[in-house]
Design an enzyme around this catalytic site. Structure first.
Site, PDB file in Angstrom:
ATOM      1  N   HIS A  51     -27.896   8.317-135.707  1.00 27.76           N
ATOM      2  CA  HIS A  51     -28.922   9.355-135.769  1.00 27.76           C
ATOM      3  C   HIS A  51     -29.025   9.953-137.175  1.00 27.76           C
ATOM      4  O   HIS A  51     -30.126  10.128-137.706  1.00 27.76           O
ATOM      5  CB  HIS A  51     -28.593  10.455-134.761  1.00 27.76           C
ATOM      6  CG  HIS A  51     -29.573  11.579-134.738  1.00 27.76           C
ATOM      7  ND1 HIS A  51     -30.844  11.454-134.206  1.00 27.76           N
ATOM      8  CD2 HIS A  51     -29.483  12.864-135.184  1.00 27.76           C
ATOM      9  CE1 HIS A  51     -31.482  12.602-134.326  1.00 27.76           C
ATOM     10  NE2 HIS A  51     -30.680  13.465-134.918  1.00 27.76           N
ATOM     11  N   HIS A  84      -9.954   6.320-129.437  1.00 26.35           N
ATOM     12  CA  HIS A  84     -11.233   6.487-130.139  1.00 26.35           C
ATOM     13  C   HIS A  84     -11.884   5.134-130.392  1.00 26.35           C
ATOM     14  O   HIS A  84     -11.194   4.127-130.611  1.00 26.35           O
ATOM     15  CB  HIS A  84     -11.022   7.213-131.473  1.00 26.35           C
ATOM     16  CG  HIS A  84     -10.242   8.491-131.345  1.00 26.35           C
ATOM     17  ND1 HIS A  84     -10.773   9.637-130.799  1.00 26.35           N
ATOM     18  CD2 HIS A  84      -8.963   8.789-131.686  1.00 26.35           C
ATOM     19  CE1 HIS A  84      -9.847  10.592-130.806  1.00 26.35           C
ATOM     20  NE2 HIS A  84      -8.751  10.102-131.342  1.00 26.35           N
ATOM     21  N   CYS A 130     -23.244  -7.498-140.986  1.00 26.49           N
ATOM     22  CA  CYS A 130     -22.762  -6.135-140.756  1.00 26.49           C
ATOM     23  C   CYS A 130     -21.286  -6.072-140.396  1.00 26.49           C
ATOM     24  O   CYS A 130     -20.698  -4.984-140.428  1.00 26.49           O
ATOM     25  CB  CYS A 130     -23.587  -5.481-139.649  1.00 26.49           C
ATOM     26  SG  CYS A 130     -25.352  -5.336-140.032  1.00 26.49           S
TER      27      CYS A 130
END
Length: 446
Positions: A367, A334, A173
């Protein structure tokens, strides 16, 4: 007279030497000047609604297609209930068919769909010809066909014959940021070039149809997705660029057996292939994260914060109070955390002392889209852009984990105001986010 001739000849010789040294000096200054690498644009793949897989439908499909025992179904239901995933995530159509279709044709169709759609979208948005691409890098961990994925893209879009192409596999990943690192190195050597990075994961090949719980986890977390990223080292492209790449830090702990095997492709006791995720993964990820941040910290933290951390660390060594940790929120505005799962995001929240707003992009990405593997950090950055939170001068940290075990991080600085457009995959429903994602939901297993 002869003396004058000799003097003039010597003067001419000295002048030639001077000019030569001046030219060499100018060449040296040109070579040593730091080459800046820019992120021009990127896009993420969004599956059509027909690929959407509600959790109850997923469990029913797994039961009917795989004919596995009820205990394994109940286990996956418990994982999904606490996963933070929604009913909007997607999987390839081949995995919803009964009987299940795991084949080379199916996985090729899946990768061609995600990659070709992403490339076409990115090139059209930026009004670029495929022949303008100088460097092509593809990464997909579990699907490495012959010819390669990069060759497949070159063939589809009729790219130049002298394009520098690379196809990375088995990198997990974190391969998306690893690809950024490779592009960064290549763009600095081949100045003025344009690089295209494609990150995806093929679900069809590693969809597990057995009963081993460590391998069933991948079915619960991984979902369909991809990203296409356009980078350049051409100074003329700066006016259109969104970000400048400041740092890339890569950490690899494959020499350690426990780290090497915590995410491992293998076969189970019934000779069915899958990817095992062991219980060691969170502890290993924490160790590799500390190694990565130890290297990253001196590059990004203000001197005052570094001095304060060193002082606290010395005091901790002497008096053993609470172990100190640097405040990375003073280095970044961020954070785009790889959506490896709820546990990964919560571990990052705790280790970096982040608040709910800091982890919001990654939590909402998990989500809405699930774990899209190497492309997930781009979905998180796309979320920030859609929310209009990224301002000129802001610094963004992308950080991801991958099998091996690896932790890679990239630091970007926004160099112009970023306005979202209809090409942003969050655009048409961003106003409904952030959502209140419950820690647990109820699913009716079949």
């Amino acid at each position: 007279m002869s003396e004058l001739t000799t003097l003039l000849s010597s003067s001419g010789y000295i002048f030639e030497i001077f000019i030569s040294l001046l030219v060499l000096h100018l060449i040296y200054q040109r070579v040593r000047r730091r080459v800046k690498v820019y992120l021009l644009d990127f896009t993420c793949y969004r599956s059509p609604d027909s690929n959407r897989i509600p959790m109850s439908t997923l469990l029913e499909t797994i039961y009917l297609a795989n004919q596995i025992d009820q205990e394994s179904i109940d286990f996956q239901a418990r994982v999904l209930e606490r996963s933070w995933l929604s009913n909007q995530t997607s999987i390839p159509p081949s995995l919803t068919e009964i009987p299940l279709k795991k084949s080379l044709t199916s996985v090729q169709t899946e990768t061609m769909t995600t990659l070709f759609t992403s490339v076409d979208d990115l090139l059209k948005r930026n009004k670029l010809s495929p022949r303008s691409i100088d460097i092509l890098i593809t990464n997909c961990s579990l699907h490495a066909p012959t010819p390669s994925l990069s060759a497949m893209v070159i063939n589809k879009f009729h790219m130049r014959s002298n394009i520098k192409s690379f196809s990375l596999s088995g990198m997990g990943c974190s391969a998306g940021i690893l690809s950024v690192s490779l592009a960064n190195d290549l763009l600095k050597v081949h100045r003025g070039s344009l690089a295209l990075i494609l990150s995806t994961e093929a679900l069809n090949t590693h969809w597990y149809i057995g009963k081993d719980r460590s391998m069933l986890l991948t079915n619960c977390l991984f979902r369909m997705g991809a990203a296409a990223v356009l980078m350049s080292s051409n100074e003329n492209h700066k006016v259109n660029a969104k970000y400048e790449l400041l740092h890339v830090v890569r950490t690899n702990k494959a020499k350690d057996d426990r780290a090497y095997r915590c995410i491992y492709q293998d076969i189970d006791s019934e000779l069915k292939q899958g990817v095992s995720i062991t219980k060691d993964v969170i502890n290993v990820a924490g160790d590799v994260l500390k190694m990565n941040l130890t290297s990253l910290g001196p590059l990004v933290l203000p001197y005052k914060e570094l001095l304060q951390y060193v002082t606290q660390h010395v005091l901790w060594k002497i008096y053993k109070p609470r172990r100190p940790s640097p405040n990375f929120k003073k280095a970044f505005e961020h954070f785009c955390i790889h959506t490896g799962g709820r546990a990964v995001i919560q571990a990052m929240e705790m280790n970096l002392n982040l608040n709910k707003e800091d982890i919001e992009p990654s939590k909402m990405t998990l989500h809405r889209f699930g774990n899209t593997s190497s492309s997930s950090v781009w979905y998180a950055l796309s979320y920030l852009e859609a929310k209009r939170r990224v301002k000129k001068g802001d610094r963004v940290l992308q950080i991801a984990f991958g099998s091996g075990f690896k932790c890679n991080s990239a630091v970007w600085r926004c160099i112009q105001e970023v306005e979202p457009d209809t090409g942003n995959k969050w655009f048409d429903f961003i106003d409904s986010y952030p959502l209140d994602v419950p820690d647990s939901i109820s699913i009716r297993p079949c």
